[in-house]
Scaffold this active site. Structure first.
Site, PDB file in Angstrom:
ATOM      1  CB  SER A 161       2.921   3.338  -4.620  1.00  0.00           C
ATOM      2  OG  SER A 161       4.084   2.708  -5.136  1.00  0.00           O
ATOM      3  CG  HIS A 188       2.643  -1.558  -5.206  1.00  0.00           C
ATOM      4  ND1 HIS A 188       1.869  -1.425  -6.345  1.00  0.00           N
ATOM      5  CD2 HIS A 188       3.361  -0.424  -5.096  1.00  0.00           C
ATOM      6  CE1 HIS A 188       2.113  -0.250  -6.902  1.00  0.00           C
ATOM      7  NE2 HIS A 188       3.026   0.380  -6.173  1.00  0.00           N
ATOM      8  CG  ASP A 219      -0.692  -3.742  -6.976  1.00  0.00           C
ATOM      9  OD1 ASP A 219       0.318  -3.949  -6.274  1.00  0.00           O
ATOM     10  OD2 ASP A 219      -1.244  -2.628  -7.056  1.00  0.00           O
TER      11      ASP A 219
END
Length: 382
Positions: A47, A350, A348
């Site tokens: 991600s 990240h 978030d």
């Protein structure tokens, strides 16, 4: 007039003398004019690098497919787990290449690169995690080996006949990872810290094998990121709280044991990369430090224009870290978002675009210096 003869060793020395000042000057700031030119970027990872593949793998309710994701730069959700651009985006911009398109959802050409990264991806195959309670079945089948198979399937559209592929990939920039972060994030739920530490060599070996595969395909510049500090992520801090202050680092507020796992991984990874370099001296194998820049921003957020509580998310569902495991997450109804994401390290769980921007500049320096050193090596071998 006497003209001295110049043997090959003397000629090589003269070339090095001529080029060294240029390299030293160029290494001060990696301006686009001094960076090696690449025709394409091929990226693997999770991600931290996913530019939209996850939307296809787990449609349609993933958070990154909902507002306010993408609010700062794209103005809409793109599948990136941030408010804007990722490290890979900043690097593509600096190299004057288009944003690297997600392999699973792009309908156009991949001649200028492809992104195989998927949120939640692991280095080890998903079957390794299947027996871990609660999380085993959540691990997606998008590991390093799966992404390499996707890459292999794409090759005929990039270079045909196959003999042309090494020449095509010589001028490409490859990113392998960041891998490992999810391996440890999943495995920690079913293992003690010593057990978690024991899988690090397997994770690192998997990454090294992937690098060897790409070099065999013709890759001449491979960037291999380490992992960020596991113990500093809001998810880790929420999932594994401790009543003992000694379990936290006094300077950062991060979890000691998980950060030690990250340090151990990065150490073994750099050792492994040295072996790859010895086996392939003409290839630029660049280690990209993901740990140090994040720690710097956590320890001294004011130096980077960040809020004092660097461990708190900009977008989330409440609680000390604005990361709530039982409540709404960013992108879901009921979640809140800060007014100025650029003042935050974490979006978030990240990172925010501003944090990625800072890290990208550090990685560009590493790419620039690594490519220069390999260029010097090639000249010395002439």
């Amino acid at each position: 007039m006497f003209i001295p003869s110049i043997n090959s060793d003397t000629a090589t020395t003269m070339k090095l003398i001529c080029i060294l000042p240029v390299l030293l000057l160029a290494s001060v700031k990696p301006a686009i004019s001094s960076l090696r030119r690449y025709d394409s970027i091929f990226s693997f990872g999770d991600s931290f690098t996913d530019t939209g593949n996850d939307i296809v793998v787990i449609p349609p309710v993933i958070p990154a497919a909902q507002p306010p994701y993408g609010m700062t730069f794209f103005g809409r959700p793109t599948g990136r787990y941030s408010n804007g651009r990722l490290i890979i985006d900043f690097i593509a911009e600096e190299l004057e290449l288009p944003f690297v398109p997600p392999f699973l959802s792009h309908n156009g050409s991949f001649r200028q690169g492809a992104n195989f990264a998927v949120a939640g991806a692991t280095a080890l195959d998903a079957v390794f995690f299947r027996d871990i309670p609660d999380v085993g079945l959540l691990v997606p089948n998008t590991s390093t080996s799966v992404q390499l198979r996707w890459f292999e399937s794409l090759k005929p559209s990039l270079c045909s006949p196959a003999q042309e592929c090494p020449g095509f990939f010589h001028n490409s920039l490859f990113f392998v990872g960041e891998f490992g972060f999810n391996d440890y994030s999943f495995a920690v739920f079913g293992n003690t810290i010593p057990q978690l530490r024991s899988i690090v060599p397997d994770v690192v070996k998997t990454i090294s094998v992937a690098i060897e595969v790409l070099i065999k395909q013709g890759a001449m510049t491979v960037v291999v990121p380490g992992i960020p500090p596991l113990g500093c992520t809001p998810a880790s801090l929420v999932f594994f709280p401790s009543a003992d202050p000694a379990d936290y680092e006094p300077r950062t507020g991060c979890l000691k044991d998980l950060n030690e796992i990250a340090v151990h991984h990065n150490f073994l990874l750099q050792e492994s990369l040295e072996n790859v370099r010895r086996n392939h001296p003409s290839v630029a194998v660049v280690y990209a430090d993901f740990f140090t820049p994040v720690i710097e921003m956590v320890e001294s957020p004011h130096k980077f224009g960040l809020t004092r509580n660097a461990l708190r998310c900009c977008c989330g569902g409440g609680g000390k870290y604005n990361f709530n495991t039982s409540g709404p997450s960013c992108g879901m109804p009921g979640a809140t978002v800060c007014e100025d994401p650029s003042a935050y390290l974490f979006w978030d769980g990240h990172l925010t675009e501003e944090a990625y921007r800072y890290i990208a500049q550090d990685w560009l320096n590493s790419i620039h210096n690594g490519s220069n050193l390999m260029g010097l090596q090639r000249i010395a071998n002439i």
